[in-house]
Write a protein that holds these residues in place. Structure first.
Motif, short mmCIF file in Angstrom:
data_model
loop_
_atom_site.label_atom_id
_atom_site.label_comp_id
_atom_site.label_asym_id
_atom_site.label_seq_id
_atom_site.Cartn_x
_atom_site.Cartn_y
_atom_site.Cartn_z
N ASP B 21 0.82 -1.21 0.00
CA ASP B 21 0.00 0.00 0.00
C ASP B 21 0.86 1.27 0.00
O ASP B 21 1.79 1.39 0.79
CB ASP B 21 -0.91 -0.02 1.24
N TYR B 44 1.72 -2.42 10.51
CA TYR B 44 1.00 -3.70 10.51
C TYR B 44 -0.42 -3.67 9.96
O TYR B 44 -0.92 -4.71 9.55
CB TYR B 44 0.95 -4.28 11.93
N LEU B 45 -1.09 -2.53 9.99
CA LEU B 45 -2.49 -2.52 9.56
C LEU B 45 -2.62 -2.04 8.12
O LEU B 45 -1.89 -1.16 7.68
CB LEU B 45 -3.34 -1.66 10.49
N ARG B 46 -3.55 -2.65 7.40
CA ARG B 46 -3.76 -2.28 6.00
C ARG B 46 -5.25 -2.10 5.72
O ARG B 46 -6.08 -2.81 6.30
CB ARG B 46 -3.23 -3.39 5.07
N ASP B 47 -5.56 -1.20 4.77
CA ASP B 47 -6.95 -1.08 4.32
C ASP B 47 -7.34 -2.30 3.48
O ASP B 47 -8.46 -2.78 3.54
CB ASP B 47 -7.16 0.19 3.49
N ASN B 48 -6.41 -2.79 2.66
CA ASN B 48 -6.62 -3.99 1.84
C ASN B 48 -7.95 -3.95 1.09
O ASN B 48 -8.77 -4.86 1.21
CB ASN B 48 -6.56 -5.23 2.76
#
Lengths: 416, 95
Positions: B21, B44-48
């Protein structure tokens, strides 16, 4: 309706007129104690164990398509418990033990076939690493054997042992590993769950959550609102999409993994053979097709199909390992969407929203985990405490520093 | 996939490595309050998302430039390619 040899004989003599559909097609009720989103292997297994082991009633499984139409029908059917780390190995060994008793538990032939899995060794360093892994497996009650080159030759004489770059120097063998008929897993769990009163509701897509004061009250679906005491999400591949409806961001990227099946051949491959150095693994299905695959394509994707460079890479790996594969014609190839987590390990955990539970992040290893995942998720849903073997699968493990990075690749999902 | 490199023209995606991203360009301030949480989310967090996705590709087997590729992850269609350095400059980064 219990399946048995006597039953088959009777039906054979009476024109097979007594077979009935093995699960109902109920309309959704307005409220359930527990709603499971996702009618794949993990969701159906969760429903089965919730009803059978944890004595829960009023359970629904919601599936946007048809059950078994997602990743449980798109994998390469391998079961194994050859993990290294403490957070993983007890869980996957629990899963393998559940596989061993699955057909009796479900009264359904899932064609569990423990023909062994061999991870090939090509160097001294790799042998050391596999010896360590094998010891970790044995310490956790699994089986592991280190094979010499000659022993590998006895198992699979057709391999190319003299490959100049990756000569075969032995293998780590887990004889209890093998393959299972994947569709039968979905159908077996569905039949058992249904017989315990679980409503399996197909063509029912969840479009939103109803959350009030930090507590989940139910789900909006394409077939109307369904109230729920607790909601469990098991939709690996689409986890980010579903959990975004609850306002959550996950440590997950969706990637595509391709798989391939050749035309049916006479039995040639004894079990599962993995060629990690060449990014290739292969087994043979009961119908005779060689089932094989390699790495994920490596970029975010929801497309359920990959691109040609990985096809070429897998074909090259296959030719390097077992040149006879070049004579087989390819029958089918396809892609499945993986929840690739930041450390390559899964999640079975509560969320910050009361009553909302999450199961996902299976990376490319979800199929082998199906029974244990269902069992552990059912345990969590029923008791609000994590199952003994799944304690490490926390959503906050990147914050607490307790990640489970089998491959040591760091927060780079396409490298796991 | 062919990536239409702004300087070099269409190049095979195999020449590139993939990072993820494009929000990874926006590294949090380590000195600001709540930096630990900000770095956790960043790392570590993604919208994906499905559909359009802006992502970082590195032309490792080419001119070693970082690109921001806008791609439809549901169809693999590439919609737009920019030099990451241009995007960073337009966001106020110092050259």
């Amino acid at each position: 309706m219990k399946y048995s040899a006597a039953r088959i004989l009777w039906e054979g003599l009476t024109g097979h007129k007594g077979w009935k559909p093995v699960w109902r097609d109920p309309a959704p009720r307005p409220h359930y104690d527990i709603v499971i989103i996702g009618g794949g292997g993990h969701g159906l297994a969760t429903a089965h164990y919730l009803a059978k082991v944890y004595g829960q009633r009023k359970i629904a499984v919601l599936e946007k398509g048809w059950i078994g139409g997602g990743n449980v029908g798109r994998n390469t059917t391998i079961i194994r418990s050859n993990y290294l780390l403490d957070g993983n190995e007890p869980f996957y060994e629990f899963s393998l033990k559940l596989w061993e008793g699955l057909e009796q538990d479900l009264n359904y032939n899932a064609m569990v076939s423990q023909r062994g899995i061999m991870n090939l060794i090509h160097s001294d360093a790799q042998r050391d690493a596999f010896r360590r892994r094998g010891n970790a497996m044995i310490l956790n009650g699994a089986d592991a054997e280190l094979l010499t080159t000659e022993q590998v030759r006895n198992e699979a004489p057709f391999l190319n042992f003299e490959n100049a770059r990756f000569p075969i120097k032995g293998a780590l063998m887990q004889r209890r590993g093998g393959t299972v008929r994947h569709d039968a897993v979905a159908w077996g769990f569905a039949r058992s769950a249904d017989s315990h009163g679980v409503d399996i509701i197909q063509n029912c897509e969840v479009t939103g959550f109803k959350i009030e004061n930090g507590r989940v009250k139910g789900v909006e679906t394409s077939r109307g609102f369904i109230g729920a005491g607790k909601v469990g999400v098991a939709v690996a591949g689409n986890s980010s999409k579903v959990m975004a409806m609850a306002g959550m961001r996950l440590p997950i990227e969706s990637h595509v993994l391709q798989a391939f099946v050749s035309e049916g051949l006479k039995p040639i491959i004894p079990g599962v053979i993995t060629f990690g150095a060449g990014h290739f693994y292969v087994s043979q299905s009961d119908k005779g097709g060689l089932v094989f695959g390699g790495d994920i394509d490596g970029y975010n994707s929801y497309a359920q199909r990959g691109n040609s460079p990985v096809v070429e890479d897998v074909a090259e790996g296959g030719m390097a390992l077992m040149p006879i594969i070049g004579r087989a014609r390819l029958l089918r190839m396809w892609g499945g969407i993986m929840d690739m987590s930041m450390d390559g390990s899964p999640f079975i955990d509560r969320t910050h929203i009361e009553g909302l539970y999450f199961n996902g992040g299976w990376s490319y290893g979800g199929f082998k985990a199906t029974p244990a995942s269902g069992h552990a998720f059912a345990h969590l849903l029923a008791t609000d405490t994590p199952h003994d073997t799944a304690k490490a699968y926390r959503l906050d493990r990147f914050q607490s520093g307790a990640m489970i990075d089998e491959k040591g690749a760091g927060a780079q999902p396409n490298l796991h | 996939m062919l990536i239409n490199h702004p300087l070099l023209g269409p190049r095979d995606a195999q020449e590139f490595t993939y990072l993820g991203d494009a929000s990874l360009l926006n590294r949090p301030d380590g000195m600001a309050g709540g930096a630990a949480q900000a770095f956790h989310d960043y790392l570590y967090l993604r919208d994906n998302p499905t559909g359009e996705h802006r992502e970082l590709w590195y032309h490792e087997q080419g001119d070693r430039s970082w690109l921001i590729v806008t791609r439809n992850v549901s169809t693999h269609e590439i919609l737009k390619v920019e030099l990451a350095s241009d995007v960073a400059l337009s966001q106020g980064a110092k050259p």
